[in-house]
Design a protein around this motif. Structure first.
Motif, short mmCIF file in Angstrom:
data_model
loop_
_atom_site.label_atom_id
_atom_site.label_comp_id
_atom_site.label_asym_id
_atom_site.label_seq_id
_atom_site.Cartn_x
_atom_site.Cartn_y
_atom_site.Cartn_z
N CYS A 133 -24.83 17.47 14.75
CA CYS A 133 -23.82 17.67 16.00
C CYS A 133 -22.85 16.03 16.22
O CYS A 133 -21.84 16.50 16.65
CB CYS A 133 -24.57 18.30 17.07
N ASN A 134 -23.79 14.84 16.16
CA ASN A 134 -22.92 14.18 16.40
C ASN A 134 -22.03 13.67 16.24
O ASN A 134 -20.89 13.54 15.97
CB ASN A 134 -23.89 12.93 16.84
N GLN A 135 -21.84 14.25 14.37
CA GLN A 135 -20.68 14.44 13.57
C GLN A 135 -19.39 14.75 14.09
O GLN A 135 -18.58 14.93 13.49
CB GLN A 135 -21.08 14.36 12.06
N VAL A 188 -14.99 12.60 9.71
CA VAL A 188 -16.81 12.28 10.59
C VAL A 188 -17.05 14.02 9.88
O VAL A 188 -18.15 14.35 10.41
CB VAL A 188 -17.05 11.53 11.17
N ARG A 189 -16.05 14.60 11.80
CA ARG A 189 -16.50 16.26 11.33
C ARG A 189 -16.80 16.74 10.45
O ARG A 189 -17.68 17.94 10.49
CB ARG A 189 -15.14 16.52 12.46
N LEU A 190 -15.75 17.36 9.06
CA LEU A 190 -16.40 17.36 7.63
C LEU A 190 -17.57 17.62 7.00
O LEU A 190 -18.25 18.34 6.87
CB LEU A 190 -15.12 16.73 7.07
N ALA A 191 -17.81 15.35 7.16
CA ALA A 191 -19.49 15.55 7.08
C ALA A 191 -20.15 15.93 7.82
O ALA A 191 -21.43 16.96 7.31
CB ALA A 191 -19.48 14.04 6.84
N GLY A 192 -20.68 16.30 9.32
CA GLY A 192 -20.91 17.25 10.13
C GLY A 192 -21.18 18.26 9.66
O GLY A 192 -22.28 19.15 9.86
N ILE A 193 -20.39 19.26 9.45
CA ILE A 193 -20.27 20.24 9.14
C ILE A 193 -20.68 20.75 7.62
O ILE A 193 -21.67 21.58 7.93
CB ILE A 193 -18.59 20.58 9.23
N TYR A 194 -20.73 19.88 6.55
CA TYR A 194 -21.31 20.10 5.33
C TYR A 194 -22.92 20.02 5.80
O TYR A 194 -22.98 20.92 5.21
CB TYR A 194 -20.46 19.25 4.20
N ALA A 195 -23.29 19.03 6.59
CA ALA A 195 -24.41 18.68 6.86
C ALA A 195 -24.74 19.94 7.88
O ALA A 195 -26.57 19.88 7.36
CB ALA A 195 -24.57 17.68 7.91
N LEU A 196 -24.20 20.40 8.57
CA LEU A 196 -25.13 21.37 9.80
C LEU A 196 -25.57 22.81 9.27
O LEU A 196 -25.82 23.36 8.67
CB LEU A 196 -24.17 22.07 10.64
N ALA A 197 -24.12 23.03 7.57
CA ALA A 197 -24.85 24.09 6.81
C ALA A 197 -25.26 24.17 5.58
O ALA A 197 -26.50 24.47 6.02
CB ALA A 197 -23.40 24.33 5.87
N ALA A 198 -25.49 22.89 5.49
CA ALA A 198 -26.98 22.37 4.93
C ALA A 198 -28.55 22.76 5.08
O ALA A 198 -28.76 23.23 4.99
CB ALA A 198 -26.73 20.74 3.93
#
Length: 296
Positions: free
Chosen positions: A78-80, A88-98
């Motif tokens: 969420c911070n990303q 960085v937002r894209l990295a956070g989105i992929y992390a949240l989907a995983a």
């Protein structure tokens, strides 16, 4: 030891009384053996209870550790997503989907966060090449991840969950091939502004899909080759102002697709033929004679 001695004394005493206070040494020896067996049995039961409690405590500790780890990952993702940098937002989105794939108990929460990002007010850069900018890419990534989990053959399916995209601003989105079986997919009051949003091959097999109050302005929104089997697709109050909305090759097999209260300036494109389950605006000359065509 004290409990064991107490059990032994009680067992021996009860057996001695039950056998009529025998005086023979062999009988007394048998009583002692039986009493020791009883003590051993009770000890075994106690050992099993202790082992079970230890296992439960260990499992509870592992569960708490797992939840803490997943919660930390959720906070970091969420911070990303809130970062100023698109990468960085894209990295956070992929992390949240995983994380949503690994954490079924909180999958809906992860989905809600992804959808809430698309509801944040956003004005596309209409002067950018292909009407595409960094923020549009971030939003396209979210819609692509949602679609991947709603298609047939998804490694982890998100079907049956609710997707709240009310007031979302979408310029480019790939919802092609998604399969809605239950739950809700709300795009009410969404803005489809320029770009191309594809629902090609979408299958509605239950649940509800809402486009109520959505604005189609200059965008190309296609529902080509979609199938509407069950459930409801509602366009109440939608504004087809300009651009192209296409239902070429769509099959209306029983689901209710309601455009009867939509504000239509640019009429959606349909193939000719019967359309069971499709409600068009009454008295609309254009709707009564749908545009026929398969070419894009």
């Amino acid at each position: 030891m004290l409990i064991g001695l107490t059990v032994f004394a009680l067992a021996a005493g009860l057996l001695w009384i039950a056998l009529g206070f025998p005086s023979a040494a062999t009988s007394r020896l048998d009583i002692i053996k039986v009493a020791l067996t009883v003590v051993a049995g009770v000890g075994g039961v106690v050992a099993l209870v202790v082992a079970y409690r230890k296992q439960r405590i260990s499992e509870s500790a592992e569960t708490r550790e797992r939840v803490k780890l997943l919660t930390d990952r959720f906070g970091a993702a969420c911070n990303q997503i809130g970062n100023e940098s698109p990468t960085v937002r894209l990295a956070g989105i992929y992390a949240l989907a995983a994380l949503a794939d690994e954490w079924p108990e909180q999958r809906q929460v992860c989905i809600d966060v992804l959808c809430s990002y698309l509801r944040i007010p956003y004005e596309p850069d209409l002067d950018s090449e292909w009407f595409h900018d960094a923020e549009s890419e971030v939003r396209l990534t979210i819609t692509s991840l949602i679609s991947q989990h709603l298609r047939d053959g998804a490694r982890v399916s998100w079907r049956g969950h609710d997707f709240d995209l009310v007031r979302a601003v979408l310029r480019s989105a790939d919802f092609a091939g998604i399969h809605i079986t239950s739950g809700t997919f709300f795009l009410s009051l969404a803005r489809f502004h320029r770009g191309w949003i594809s629902f090609d091959g979408m299958v509605v097999d239950g649940g509800e899909v809402w486009f109520g109050g959505a604005t189609f302005t200059g965008a190309r929104v296609t529902f080509d080759d979609s199938e509407f089997r069950k459930g409801r697709v509602q366009f109440k109050g939608a504004d087809f102002a300009s651009g192209e909305v296409s239902f070429r090759g769509a099959r209306f097999l029983g689901a209710e697709v309601d455009l009867s209260e939509a504000q239509i300036t640019a009429m959606p494109v349909f193939d000719d033929g019967d359309k069971p389950g499709l409600k068009l605006p009454p008295g609309n000359a254009v709707a009564a004679t749908p545009i026929v065509g398969r070419e894009r």
